[in-house]
Design a protein around this motif. Structure first.
Motif, PDB file in Angstrom:
ATOM      1  N   VAL A   1       2.610 -10.826  14.983  1.00 38.22           N
ATOM      2  CA  VAL A   1       3.566 -10.326  13.990  1.00 38.22           C
ATOM      3  C   VAL A   1       2.797  -9.842  12.769  1.00 38.22           C
ATOM      4  N   SER A   2       3.053  -8.608  12.380  1.00 40.36           N
ATOM      5  CA  SER A   2       2.429  -8.096  11.162  1.00 40.36           C
ATOM      6  C   SER A   2       3.520  -7.789  10.147  1.00 40.36           C
ATOM      7  N   ILE A   3       3.234  -8.152   8.884  1.00 37.43           N
ATOM      8  CA  ILE A   3       4.169  -7.889   7.788  1.00 37.43           C
ATOM      9  C   ILE A   3       3.384  -7.178   6.696  1.00 37.43           C
ATOM     10  N   VAL A   4       3.896  -6.020   6.276  1.00 39.66           N
ATOM     11  CA  VAL A   4       3.237  -5.228   5.243  1.00 39.66           C
ATOM     12  C   VAL A   4       4.248  -4.954   4.139  1.00 39.66           C
ATOM     13  N   GLN A   5       3.781  -5.019   2.895  1.00 38.23           N
ATOM     14  CA  GLN A   5       4.635  -4.746   1.739  1.00 38.23           C
ATOM     15  C   GLN A   5       4.002  -3.633   0.905  1.00 38.23           C
ATOM     16  N   TRP A   6       4.833  -2.687   0.464  1.00 38.49           N
ATOM     17  CA  TRP A   6       4.364  -1.584  -0.369  1.00 38.49           C
ATOM     18  C   TRP A   6       5.216  -1.465  -1.622  1.00 38.49           C
ATOM     19  N   ALA A   7       4.654  -0.833  -2.626  1.00 45.57           N
ATOM     20  CA  ALA A   7       5.369  -0.602  -3.886  1.00 45.57           C
ATOM     21  C   ALA A   7       6.339   0.564  -3.773  1.00 45.57           C
ATOM     22  N   SER A   8       6.156   1.442  -2.775  1.00 44.57           N
ATOM     23  CA  SER A   8       7.022   2.622  -2.649  1.00 44.57           C
ATOM     24  C   SER A   8       6.908   3.212  -1.250  1.00 44.57           C
ATOM     25  N   GLU A   9       7.829   4.122  -0.927  1.00 37.61           N
ATOM     26  CA  GLU A   9       7.755   4.853   0.348  1.00 37.61           C
ATOM     27  C   GLU A   9       6.491   5.701   0.395  1.00 37.61           C
ATOM     28  N   GLU A  10       6.113   6.268  -0.759  1.00 33.55           N
ATOM     29  CA  GLU A  10       4.908   7.097  -0.821  1.00 33.55           C
ATOM     30  C   GLU A  10       3.666   6.261  -0.509  1.00 33.55           C
ATOM     31  N   ALA A  11       3.637   5.032  -1.021  1.00 38.93           N
ATOM     32  CA  ALA A  11       2.509   4.143  -0.737  1.00 38.93           C
ATOM     33  C   ALA A  11       2.454   3.805   0.751  1.00 38.93           C
ATOM     34  N   SER A  12       3.618   3.600   1.367  1.00 33.26           N
ATOM     35  CA  SER A  12       3.674   3.334   2.804  1.00 33.26           C
ATOM     36  C   SER A  12       3.111   4.511   3.587  1.00 33.26           C
ATOM     37  N   ALA A  13       3.562   5.718   3.245  1.00 31.67           N
ATOM     38  CA  ALA A  13       3.079   6.923   3.931  1.00 31.67           C
ATOM     39  C   ALA A  13       1.569   7.082   3.751  1.00 31.67           C
ATOM     40  N   ALA A  14       1.063   6.789   2.553  1.00 32.73           N
ATOM     41  CA  ALA A  14      -0.371   6.904   2.293  1.00 32.73           C
ATOM     42  C   ALA A  14      -1.160   5.903   3.133  1.00 32.73           C
ATOM     43  N   SER A  15      -0.611   4.699   3.323  1.00 25.89           N
ATOM     44  CA  SER A  15      -1.291   3.694   4.145  1.00 25.89           C
ATOM     45  C   SER A  15      -1.410   4.158   5.590  1.00 25.89           C
ATOM     46  N   PHE A  16      -0.320   4.701   6.140  1.00 20.57           N
ATOM     47  CA  PHE A  16      -0.369   5.182   7.519  1.00 20.57           C
ATOM     48  C   PHE A  16      -1.319   6.362   7.651  1.00 20.57           C
ATOM     49  N   ALA A  17      -1.348   7.245   6.643  1.00 18.04           N
ATOM     50  CA  ALA A  17      -2.283   8.372   6.660  1.00 18.04           C
ATOM     51  C   ALA A  17      -3.728   7.866   6.630  1.00 18.04           C
ATOM     52  N   ALA A  18      -3.989   6.824   5.854  1.00 15.37           N
ATOM     53  CA  ALA A  18      -5.337   6.259   5.773  1.00 15.37           C
ATOM     54  C   ALA A  18      -5.755   5.662   7.106  1.00 15.37           C
ATOM     55  N   VAL A  19      -4.836   5.016   7.800  1.00 14.36           N
ATOM     56  CA  VAL A  19      -5.133   4.447   9.120  1.00 14.36           C
ATOM     57  C   VAL A  19      -5.486   5.556  10.103  1.00 14.36           C
ATOM     58  N   THR A  20      -4.718   6.635  10.072  1.00 20.22           N
ATOM     59  CA  THR A  20      -4.990   7.776  10.945  1.00 20.22           C
ATOM     60  C   THR A  20      -6.359   8.372  10.624  1.00 20.22           C
ATOM     61  N   SER A  21      -6.646   8.553   9.321  1.00 19.30           N
ATOM     62  CA  SER A  21      -7.938   9.112   8.898  1.00 19.30           C
ATOM     63  C   SER A  21      -9.096   8.222   9.316  1.00 19.30           C
ATOM     64  N   ALA A  22      -8.856   6.911   9.364  1.00 16.76           N
ATOM     65  CA  ALA A  22      -9.908   5.968   9.765  1.00 16.76           C
ATOM     66  C   ALA A  22     -10.118   5.951  11.282  1.00 16.76           C
ATOM     67  N   GLY A  23      -9.274   6.687  12.009  1.00 18.40           N
ATOM     68  CA  GLY A  23      -9.420   6.763  13.459  1.00 18.40           C
ATOM     69  C   GLY A  23      -8.926   5.534  14.199  1.00 18.40           C
ATOM     70  N   LEU A  24      -8.081   4.726  13.543  1.00 17.18           N
ATOM     71  CA  LEU A  24      -7.556   3.531  14.205  1.00 17.18           C
ATOM     72  C   LEU A  24      -6.335   3.890  15.047  1.00 17.18           C
ATOM     73  N   ASP A  25      -6.221   3.235  16.177  1.00 20.86           N
ATOM     74  CA  ASP A  25      -5.180   3.529  17.162  1.00 20.86           C
ATOM     75  C   ASP A  25      -3.922   2.709  16.873  1.00 20.86           C
ATOM     76  N   LEU A  26      -2.790   3.395  16.660  1.00 18.98           N
ATOM     77  CA  LEU A  26      -1.509   2.716  16.459  1.00 18.98           C
ATOM     78  C   LEU A  26      -0.552   2.919  17.622  1.00 18.98           C
ATOM     79  N   ALA A  27      -0.971   3.677  18.625  1.00 13.25           N
ATOM     80  CA  ALA A  27      -0.064   4.043  19.716  1.00 13.25           C
ATOM     81  C   ALA A  27       0.238   2.853  20.628  1.00 13.25           C
ATOM     82  N   PHE A  28       1.495   2.786  21.064  1.00  8.34           N
ATOM     83  CA  PHE A  28       1.921   1.816  22.074  1.00  8.34           C
ATOM     84  C   PHE A  28       1.357   2.269  23.413  1.00  8.34           C
ATOM     85  N   ASP A  29       0.798   1.345  24.189  1.00  9.27           N
ATOM     86  CA  ASP A  29       0.281   1.715  25.507  1.00  9.27           C
ATOM     87  C   ASP A  29       0.357   0.516  26.462  1.00  9.27           C
TER      88      ASP A  29
END
Length: 197
Positions: free
Chosen positions: A154-182
Protein backbone atom coordinates in the motif's frame (compact mmCIF):
# COMPACT_ATOMS: atom_id res chain seq x y z
CA UNK A 1 4.27 22.33 24.04
CA UNK A 2 3.46 19.70 21.41
CA UNK A 3 5.68 16.63 21.87
CA UNK A 4 4.93 15.13 18.45
CA UNK A 5 2.70 15.72 15.44
CA UNK A 6 0.00 13.05 15.81
CA UNK A 7 -3.45 14.60 15.51
CA UNK A 8 -4.53 13.32 18.93
CA UNK A 9 -1.95 15.80 20.31
CA UNK A 10 -1.97 18.68 17.81
CA UNK A 11 -5.68 18.94 16.98
CA UNK A 12 -6.37 20.06 20.53
CA UNK A 13 -4.35 23.21 19.91
CA UNK A 14 -7.49 25.03 18.83
CA UNK A 15 -8.84 24.68 22.37
CA UNK A 16 -5.96 26.64 23.90
CA UNK A 17 -6.38 30.38 24.44
CA UNK A 18 -5.24 32.57 21.55
CA UNK A 19 -2.62 34.03 23.86
CA UNK A 20 -0.95 30.63 24.42
CA UNK A 21 2.52 30.35 22.90
CA UNK A 22 2.73 27.03 21.05
CA UNK A 23 6.23 25.49 21.19
CA UNK A 24 7.59 22.39 19.46
CA UNK A 25 10.73 20.88 17.94
CA UNK A 26 11.40 21.96 14.34
CA UNK A 27 10.83 18.42 13.01
CA UNK A 28 7.44 18.26 14.74
CA UNK A 29 6.56 21.70 13.36
CA UNK A 30 7.33 20.48 9.84
CA UNK A 31 5.05 17.47 10.32
CA UNK A 32 2.31 19.73 11.69
CA UNK A 33 2.53 22.00 8.64
CA UNK A 34 2.31 19.08 6.22
CA UNK A 35 -0.08 16.70 8.00
CA UNK A 36 -3.19 15.40 6.30
CA UNK A 37 -6.14 17.81 6.47
CA UNK A 38 -8.63 16.82 9.17
CA UNK A 39 -11.42 16.53 6.57
CA UNK A 40 -9.42 13.93 4.65
CA UNK A 41 -8.65 12.01 7.82
CA UNK A 42 -12.40 11.98 8.52
CA UNK A 43 -13.03 10.65 5.00
CA UNK A 44 -10.58 7.80 5.62
CA UNK A 45 -12.78 6.68 8.53
CA UNK A 46 -15.64 5.76 6.20
CA UNK A 47 -14.04 5.02 2.81
CA UNK A 48 -13.53 1.49 1.54
CA UNK A 49 -9.79 1.35 0.85
CA UNK A 50 -9.50 -2.39 0.42
CA UNK A 51 -9.27 -5.42 2.68
CA UNK A 52 -5.99 -4.43 4.32
CA UNK A 53 -6.13 -0.67 4.85
CA UNK A 54 -9.84 -0.24 5.66
CA UNK A 55 -9.83 -2.26 8.92
CA UNK A 56 -6.49 -0.77 9.93
CA UNK A 57 -7.68 2.84 9.53
CA UNK A 58 -11.02 2.17 11.23
CA UNK A 59 -9.23 0.60 14.17
CA UNK A 60 -6.77 3.50 14.48
CA UNK A 61 -9.04 6.48 13.72
CA UNK A 62 -12.60 5.27 14.32
CA UNK A 63 -12.83 6.68 17.84
CA UNK A 64 -11.89 10.24 16.86
CA UNK A 65 -14.09 13.11 15.69
CA UNK A 66 -12.17 15.15 13.12
CA UNK A 67 -15.00 17.58 12.38
CA UNK A 68 -14.29 21.29 12.76
CA UNK A 69 -10.54 21.00 13.34
CA UNK A 70 -8.69 24.29 12.84
CA UNK A 71 -4.96 23.53 12.88
CA UNK A 72 -2.63 25.90 14.70
CA UNK A 73 1.05 26.02 13.90
CA UNK A 74 3.72 26.64 16.53
CA UNK A 75 4.88 30.14 17.37
CA UNK A 76 8.29 28.97 18.48
CA UNK A 77 10.42 26.00 17.45
CA UNK A 78 13.76 24.60 18.53
CA UNK A 79 16.41 22.17 17.29
CA UNK A 80 17.56 19.44 19.69
CA UNK A 81 17.24 21.52 22.83
CA UNK A 82 14.88 24.23 24.07
CA UNK A 83 16.54 27.29 25.51
CA UNK A 84 15.25 30.66 26.72
CA UNK A 85 13.78 33.10 24.23
CA UNK A 86 11.56 36.07 23.72
CA UNK A 87 8.23 34.20 23.92
CA UNK A 88 7.82 32.59 27.34
CA UNK A 89 4.89 30.27 27.93
CA UNK A 90 1.79 32.37 28.57
CA UNK A 91 3.02 35.41 26.62
CA UNK A 92 0.43 36.76 24.19
CA UNK A 93 1.43 35.73 20.67
CA UNK A 94 -0.98 35.87 17.73
CA UNK A 95 -1.61 32.84 15.54
CA UNK A 96 0.13 32.82 12.15
CA UNK A 97 -2.06 34.21 9.36
CA UNK A 98 -4.62 31.61 8.15
CA UNK A 99 -3.17 31.74 4.63
CA UNK A 100 0.14 30.44 6.01
CA UNK A 101 -1.58 27.41 7.52
CA UNK A 102 -3.76 26.76 4.48
CA UNK A 103 -0.81 26.69 2.07
CA UNK A 104 0.94 23.97 4.06
CA UNK A 105 -1.88 21.46 4.41
CA UNK A 106 -2.38 18.56 2.05
CA UNK A 107 -4.93 19.16 -0.70
CA UNK A 108 -4.53 16.00 -2.79
CA UNK A 109 -3.71 12.41 -1.86
CA UNK A 110 -3.52 8.97 -3.41
CA UNK A 111 -3.93 5.60 -1.70
CA UNK A 112 -2.88 2.71 -3.93
CA UNK A 113 -3.12 -1.03 -3.20
CA UNK A 114 -0.78 -3.17 -5.27
CA UNK A 115 -0.92 -6.96 -5.32
CA UNK A 116 2.41 -8.35 -6.59
CA UNK A 117 2.89 -12.07 -7.18
CA UNK A 118 5.07 -13.62 -4.48
CA UNK A 119 7.89 -14.21 -6.99
CA UNK A 120 8.06 -10.47 -7.77
CA UNK A 121 7.24 -9.04 -4.34
CA UNK A 122 10.75 -7.94 -3.30
CA UNK A 123 11.43 -6.35 -6.69
CA UNK A 124 8.03 -4.66 -6.64
CA UNK A 125 8.55 -3.24 -3.14
CA UNK A 126 11.96 -1.88 -4.18
CA UNK A 127 10.33 -0.20 -7.19
CA UNK A 128 7.59 1.36 -5.02
CA UNK A 129 10.28 2.75 -2.69
CA UNK A 130 12.17 4.21 -5.69
CA UNK A 131 9.00 5.91 -6.93
CA UNK A 132 8.27 7.25 -3.44
CA UNK A 133 11.78 8.70 -3.22
CA UNK A 134 11.31 10.57 -6.52
CA UNK A 135 7.88 11.78 -5.39
CA UNK A 136 9.33 13.10 -2.12
CA UNK A 137 11.99 15.02 -4.07
CA UNK A 138 9.48 17.05 -6.05
CA UNK A 139 8.23 20.42 -4.77
CA UNK A 140 4.78 20.18 -3.22
CA UNK A 141 4.99 16.47 -2.36
CA UNK A 142 4.38 16.43 1.38
CA UNK A 143 4.94 12.72 1.97
CA UNK A 144 5.18 9.40 0.16
CA UNK A 145 5.12 6.19 2.17
CA UNK A 146 4.78 2.45 1.62
CA UNK A 147 3.29 -0.25 3.85
CA UNK A 148 3.26 -4.00 3.43
CA UNK A 149 0.66 -6.57 4.43
CA UNK A 150 0.43 -10.29 3.74
CA UNK A 151 -1.11 -9.78 0.29
CA UNK A 152 -0.72 -6.10 -0.60
CA UNK A 153 1.74 -3.26 -0.88
CA UNK A 154 0.00 0.00 0.00
CA UNK A 155 1.39 3.37 -0.97
CA UNK A 156 0.02 6.68 0.30
CA UNK A 157 1.17 9.99 -1.17
CA UNK A 158 0.14 13.50 -0.12
CA UNK A 159 0.58 16.68 -2.19
CA UNK A 160 -0.06 20.37 -1.61
CA UNK A 161 -1.90 20.70 -4.95
CA UNK A 162 -3.00 18.94 -8.15
CA UNK A 163 -0.09 20.65 -9.91
CA UNK A 164 2.35 19.16 -7.39
CA UNK A 165 0.82 15.72 -8.00
CA UNK A 166 1.22 16.09 -11.77
CA UNK A 167 4.83 17.27 -11.30
CA UNK A 168 5.61 14.20 -9.17
CA UNK A 169 4.30 11.81 -11.83
CA UNK A 170 6.23 13.71 -14.52
CA UNK A 171 9.40 13.39 -12.42
CA UNK A 172 8.87 9.63 -12.09
CA UNK A 173 8.47 9.33 -15.86
CA UNK A 174 11.59 11.47 -16.44
CA UNK A 175 13.52 9.23 -14.03
CA UNK A 176 12.62 6.23 -16.21
CA UNK A 177 10.75 4.41 -13.44
CA UNK A 178 8.07 1.94 -14.48
CA UNK A 179 4.52 2.58 -13.22
CA UNK A 180 2.70 0.28 -15.65
CA UNK A 181 0.52 -2.59 -14.44
CA UNK A 182 1.78 -5.90 -15.83
CA UNK A 183 1.96 -9.66 -15.21
CA UNK A 184 4.08 -9.17 -12.07
CA UNK A 185 0.87 -8.22 -10.25
CA UNK A 186 -1.77 -10.81 -9.41
CA UNK A 187 -4.77 -8.51 -9.78
CA UNK A 188 -5.54 -4.92 -10.77
CA UNK A 189 -4.45 -2.14 -8.48
CA UNK A 190 -6.98 -0.36 -6.30
CA UNK A 191 -6.27 3.36 -6.44
CA UNK A 192 -8.24 6.02 -4.58
CA UNK A 193 -7.57 9.72 -5.19
CA UNK A 194 -8.60 12.16 -2.50
CA UNK A 195 -8.98 15.92 -2.79
CA UNK A 196 -9.79 18.46 -0.09
CA UNK A 197 -12.97 20.47 -0.62
Amino acid sequence: MFTHANGDHTHGGQLLPGSACLITAEGTAHEMRTEMAAELTAALQVMDLGPTLTPYLRDRFGRFDFGGIRPRTPHRTFERRLSGGSAPVGAPVPDPPPSTIKERIMKVAMVAHHYPHAAHRAEFIARVHQVAEVFRGTPGCLSADCWESADAVVSIVQWASEEASAASFAAVTSAGLDLAFDERESRPREIVRLAAC
